[in-house]
Design an enzyme around this catalytic site. Sequence first.
Site, PDB file in Angstrom:
ATOM      1  N   HIS A 235       0.846  -1.189   0.000  1.00  7.25           N
ATOM      2  CA  HIS A 235       0.000   0.000   0.000  1.00  7.25           C
ATOM      3  C   HIS A 235       0.882   1.240   0.000  1.00  7.25           C
ATOM      4  O   HIS A 235       2.097   1.158   0.193  1.00  7.25           O
ATOM      5  CB  HIS A 235      -0.951   0.013   1.207  1.00  7.25           C
ATOM      6  N   ALA A 236       0.262   2.369  -0.221  1.00  7.29           N
ATOM      7  CA  ALA A 236       0.907   3.671  -0.084  1.00  7.29           C
ATOM      8  C   ALA A 236       0.053   4.526   0.842  1.00  7.29           C
ATOM      9  O   ALA A 236      -1.118   4.217   1.091  1.00  7.29           O
ATOM     10  CB  ALA A 236       1.072   4.347  -1.445  1.00  7.29           C
TER      11      ALA A 236
END
Length: 322
Positions: A235-236
């Site tokens: 994820h970011a």
Amino acid sequence: MTSPKLQPFIHPRALCETASVGAGSRVWAFAHVLPGAQIGSDCNICDGVFVENDVLIGDRVTIKCGVQLWDGVRLEDDVYVGPNATFTNDLYPRSKAYPAEFAKTIVRQGASIGANATILPGLEIGASAMVGAGAVVTRSVPPNAVVVGNPARISGYVNATELPGSAPDIVKGANAPKSFTTETGVGNATLHELNFVEDLRGNLSAGEFGRDIPFTPKRYFVVFDVPSKEVRGEHAHKTCQQFLVCVSGSVSVLLDDGKQRCEVRLDRPNRGIHVPPMVWGTQYRYSADCVLLVFASHYYDPDDYIRTYREYLNRLLEEKPA
């Protein structure tokens, strides 16, 4: 003057029952394509391929000899399928017994599947992923991942530059700086060699927030007891920044900014990685004794996460200056 639209080529010994074959596509000898299938432009369907009705094939797809595409298979643009790769669409097949709906298997844009690989039903092969020859894929594959073996496990990531570790004498030497920072080339992410003190009574590593670590944290969490086969992160963050230190064991950290990709091995407690917002992060190759300490600049907020790589790339495009 525009060039005339290329007509699809159907070999005289192919049985192509569908009218949905895009411009410039080629269907070679002994291939059999059922009426409901859809084939995009500039595809190459090689000898002996079978394509069932509920199959969608994008543009510029290559399907090598001996492949069968069963109902529910979706191949996006620029996919490569190697010789005799096997797709499935029913986890519990029985003769003359059919599920209400066959499982959908999606191979995202630019992915490649090696010869003799087997793909279980209902999975997604991520964009630009690489499935090794003979692999048995039992779980969905993340974008850009390289998977091999039976069952298939992630062995690396496509086009990821591995940052070398710093030699111990550089970090521990009498004239060495207490800490130093290296640019990773991925966004503004940086690799940090932190203060290290070696002593007969035991070694010590320390870092100062706002100095060695470029923010003051509001939260921390610890990741441990992760089976080596598992992958975390993926994820970011929109706003939050993180600093990762492996205080025991080792773990590989993949960083991705949508253009560049690098991999860092955290294998000692005086080495850390700063992950700024809008950098995609993945952790894998956990050792059995790994304890990963993560400092976060913000309190936990589920809305701050970008959890799919496709959404991440779309957001990067939205934020790109005009």
